[in-house]
Design a protein around this motif. Structure first.
Motif, PDB file in Angstrom:
ATOM      1  N   UNK A 114     -42.104  30.695 -39.519  1.00 20.51           N
ATOM      2  CA  UNK A 114     -41.334  29.486 -39.820  1.00 20.51           C
ATOM      3  C   UNK A 114     -40.116  29.802 -40.686  1.00 20.51           C
ATOM      4  N   UNK A 115     -40.322  30.620 -41.705  1.00 19.14           N
ATOM      5  CA  UNK A 115     -39.221  30.945 -42.616  1.00 19.14           C
ATOM      6  C   UNK A 115     -38.103  31.688 -41.890  1.00 19.14           C
ATOM      7  N   UNK A 116     -38.481  32.639 -41.041  1.00 17.24           N
ATOM      8  CA  UNK A 116     -37.469  33.383 -40.286  1.00 17.24           C
ATOM      9  C   UNK A 116     -36.757  32.475 -39.290  1.00 17.24           C
ATOM     10  N   UNK A 117     -37.510  31.548 -38.685  1.00 16.24           N
ATOM     11  CA  UNK A 117     -36.916  30.621 -37.718  1.00 16.24           C
ATOM     12  C   UNK A 117     -35.877  29.733 -38.392  1.00 16.24           C
ATOM     13  N   UNK A 118     -36.203  29.238 -39.574  1.00 11.55           N
ATOM     14  CA  UNK A 118     -35.279  28.376 -40.309  1.00 11.55           C
ATOM     15  C   UNK A 118     -34.010  29.136 -40.688  1.00 11.55           C
ATOM     16  N   UNK A 119     -34.180  30.411 -41.056  1.00  9.63           N
ATOM     17  CA  UNK A 119     -33.030  31.245 -41.420  1.00  9.63           C
ATOM     18  C   UNK A 119     -32.220  31.670 -40.200  1.00  9.63           C
ATOM     19  N   UNK A 120     -32.814  31.551 -39.010  1.00  8.62           N
ATOM     20  CA  UNK A 120     -32.133  32.012 -37.802  1.00  8.62           C
ATOM     21  C   UNK A 120     -32.098  33.518 -37.695  1.00  8.62           C
ATOM     22  N   UNK A 121     -33.039  34.185 -38.372  1.00 12.13           N
ATOM     23  CA  UNK A 121     -33.113  35.650 -38.370  1.00 12.13           C
ATOM     24  C   UNK A 121     -33.996  36.086 -37.197  1.00 12.13           C
ATOM     25  N   UNK A 122     -33.354  36.447 -36.088  1.00 13.51           N
ATOM     26  CA  UNK A 122     -34.081  36.747 -34.855  1.00 13.51           C
ATOM     27  C   UNK A 122     -34.998  37.960 -35.020  1.00 13.51           C
ATOM     28  N   UNK A 123     -34.516  39.001 -35.696  1.00 13.50           N
ATOM     29  CA  UNK A 123     -35.331  40.206 -35.867  1.00 13.50           C
ATOM     30  C   UNK A 123     -36.566  39.907 -36.704  1.00 13.50           C
ATOM     31  N   UNK A 124     -36.367  39.245 -37.843  1.00 11.07           N
ATOM     32  CA  UNK A 124     -37.497  38.913 -38.711  1.00 11.07           C
ATOM     33  C   UNK A 124     -38.470  37.981 -38.006  1.00 11.07           C
ATOM     34  N   UNK A 125     -37.937  37.059 -37.218  1.00 14.81           N
ATOM     35  CA  UNK A 125     -38.806  36.127 -36.500  1.00 14.81           C
ATOM     36  C   UNK A 125     -39.630  36.854 -35.446  1.00 14.81           C
ATOM     37  N   UNK A 126     -38.998  37.774 -34.723  1.00 19.70           N
ATOM     38  CA  UNK A 126     -39.720  38.532 -33.697  1.00 19.70           C
ATOM     39  C   UNK A 126     -40.837  39.358 -34.318  1.00 19.70           C
ATOM     40  N   UNK A 127     -40.556  39.978 -35.460  1.00 23.88           N
ATOM     41  CA  UNK A 127     -41.571  40.795 -36.129  1.00 23.88           C
ATOM     42  C   UNK A 127     -42.712  39.927 -36.652  1.00 23.88           C
ATOM     43  N   UNK A 128     -42.365  38.792 -37.269  1.00 25.87           N
ATOM     44  CA  UNK A 128     -43.392  37.896 -37.802  1.00 25.87           C
ATOM     45  C   UNK A 128     -44.213  37.275 -36.680  1.00 25.87           C
ATOM     46  N   UNK A 129     -43.545  36.930 -35.591  1.00 25.55           N
ATOM     47  CA  UNK A 129     -44.235  36.347 -34.443  1.00 25.55           C
ATOM     48  C   UNK A 129     -45.260  37.323 -33.873  1.00 25.55           C
ATOM     49  N   UNK A 130     -44.885  38.589 -33.810  1.00 23.00           N
ATOM     50  CA  UNK A 130     -45.812  39.604 -33.301  1.00 23.00           C
ATOM     51  C   UNK A 130     -47.031  39.720 -34.220  1.00 23.00           C
ATOM     52  N   UNK A 131     -46.799  39.727 -35.526  1.00 23.09           N
ATOM     53  CA  UNK A 131     -47.929  39.815 -36.461  1.00 23.09           C
ATOM     54  C   UNK A 131     -48.854  38.607 -36.315  1.00 23.09           C
ATOM     55  N   UNK A 132     -48.262  37.434 -36.139  1.00 23.71           N
ATOM     56  CA  UNK A 132     -49.042  36.201 -35.978  1.00 23.71           C
ATOM     57  C   UNK A 132     -49.962  36.293 -34.763  1.00 23.71           C
ATOM     58  N   UNK A 133     -49.405  36.666 -33.624  1.00 24.06           N
ATOM     59  CA  UNK A 133     -50.200  36.710 -32.396  1.00 24.06           C
ATOM     60  C   UNK A 133     -51.223  37.847 -32.411  1.00 24.06           C
ATOM     61  N   UNK A 134     -50.818  39.007 -32.905  1.00 23.63           N
ATOM     62  CA  UNK A 134     -51.746  40.133 -32.862  1.00 23.63           C
ATOM     63  C   UNK A 134     -52.858  40.027 -33.903  1.00 23.63           C
ATOM     64  N   UNK A 135     -52.688  39.178 -34.898  1.00 24.00           N
ATOM     65  CA  UNK A 135     -53.804  38.904 -35.800  1.00 24.00           C
ATOM     66  C   UNK A 135     -54.946  38.252 -35.022  1.00 24.00           C
ATOM     67  N   UNK A 136     -54.591  37.522 -33.968  1.00 20.19           N
ATOM     68  CA  UNK A 136     -55.618  36.935 -33.093  1.00 20.19           C
ATOM     69  C   UNK A 136     -56.124  37.962 -32.083  1.00 20.19           C
ATOM     70  N   UNK A 137     -55.217  38.629 -31.390  1.00 19.54           N
ATOM     71  CA  UNK A 137     -55.634  39.558 -30.336  1.00 19.54           C
ATOM     72  C   UNK A 137     -56.478  40.708 -30.892  1.00 19.54           C
ATOM     73  N   UNK A 138     -56.055  41.267 -32.021  1.00 20.61           N
ATOM     74  CA  UNK A 138     -56.765  42.417 -32.587  1.00 20.61           C
ATOM     75  C   UNK A 138     -58.168  42.049 -33.067  1.00 20.61           C
ATOM     76  N   UNK A 139     -58.364  40.770 -33.375  1.00 19.95           N
ATOM     77  CA  UNK A 139     -59.684  40.327 -33.837  1.00 19.95           C
ATOM     78  C   UNK A 139     -60.742  40.449 -32.746  1.00 19.95           C
ATOM     79  N   UNK A 140     -60.310  40.662 -31.506  1.00 23.05           N
ATOM     80  CA  UNK A 140     -61.266  40.851 -30.410  1.00 23.05           C
ATOM     81  C   UNK A 140     -62.037  42.153 -30.567  1.00 23.05           C
ATOM     82  N   UNK A 141     -61.494  43.081 -31.359  1.00 22.50           N
ATOM     83  CA  UNK A 141     -62.175  44.351 -31.571  1.00 22.50           C
ATOM     84  C   UNK A 141     -62.149  45.256 -30.355  1.00 22.50           C
ATOM     85  N   UNK A 142     -61.097  45.128 -29.539  1.00 23.23           N
ATOM     86  CA  UNK A 142     -60.953  45.962 -28.341  1.00 23.23           C
ATOM     87  C   UNK A 142     -59.631  46.721 -28.430  1.00 23.23           C
ATOM     88  N   UNK A 143     -59.644  47.892 -29.058  1.00 23.74           N
ATOM     89  CA  UNK A 143     -58.393  48.612 -29.321  1.00 23.74           C
ATOM     90  C   UNK A 143     -57.613  49.000 -28.073  1.00 23.74           C
TER      91      UNK A 143
END
Length: 220
Positions: A114-143
């Protein structure tokens, strides 16, 4: 700096330049110029280019060299279709195992987006977005599944950056993430998967429209 460290550094620099359009689709990647630009020798640069080639972000034409991969509707659809298949599997396995602390961490990562989106910082948003989604995917425990998903996400970085350029699209990402969080808190796997499908479909439709409009301008 070791060769491995130099390779990681130049790989990150190349990714950022492709993501931000400094190296645009179709641009030739002249190795001598890039080595000087990034302050590395040709060896780690070549290894980084091979890595990007394996992800589909650059292409190597015999006797011509490396070029930034062109964006296309066909590639967009294919990669996002593959992502959908694997993300369904990851989410279905992960959500029943999430603890309250996991959801709290995911909520914190959502704030970063959200913070990166408000700032319009595309790089920071892309990095934060990846962390957000992979916090869910990685929880599957299937490397192995997580590794495959990361490869597909790497291949869609340029499309994602294009999508994030629109302020309306960034706002939409924020609202869609908020809905995902609500479903996560109730551990409603079906709802989370459906919301991911909508989230993905909106991105594909918007980027497809941009690419089609760009093709029409070139024809004229």
């Amino acid at each position: 700096m070791t060769r491995a460290t130099a390779q990681d550094a130049v790989l990150a620099a190349l990714r950022e330049d492709i993501l931000t359009g400094v190296l645009a689709p179709g641009d030739q990647l002249v190795q001598e110029a890039l080595a000087e630009r990034y302050g590395v020798s040709r060896v780690p640069l070549r290894e980084a280019l091979k890595m990007l080639e394996s992800e589909g972000q650059v292409v190597n034409h015999p006797h011509r060299g490396y070029f930034v991969a062109e964006l296309s509707v066909a590639d967009l659809r294919e990669v996002y279709h593959l992502r959908a298949l694997l993300e369904h599997a990851a989410l279905a396995a992960a959500i029943p195992m999430l603890e309250d602390d996991d959801v709290t961490e995911i909520a914190s990562l959502c704030v970063d987006v959200d913070e990166a989106a408000i700032e319009g910082d595309v790089i920071a948003m892309a990095e934060a977005n990846r962390r957000f989604h992979f916090a869910m995917y990685d929880a599957a425990g299937m490397p192995r599944l997580s590794r495959l998903l990361r490869q597909l996400w790497d291949a869609t970085d340029a499309y994602r950056a294009l999508y994030y350029q629109g302020s309306g699209n960034r706002s939409r990402v924020q609202s869609e993430h908020a809905a995902m969080l609500d479903a996560l808190r109730s551990r409603d796997a079906e709802a989370v998967i459906a919301l991911h499908d909508d989230h993905r479909a909106h991105s594909v439709a918007a980027v497809e429209s941009m690419l089609t409009a760009s093709d029409r301008r070139h024809i004229r």
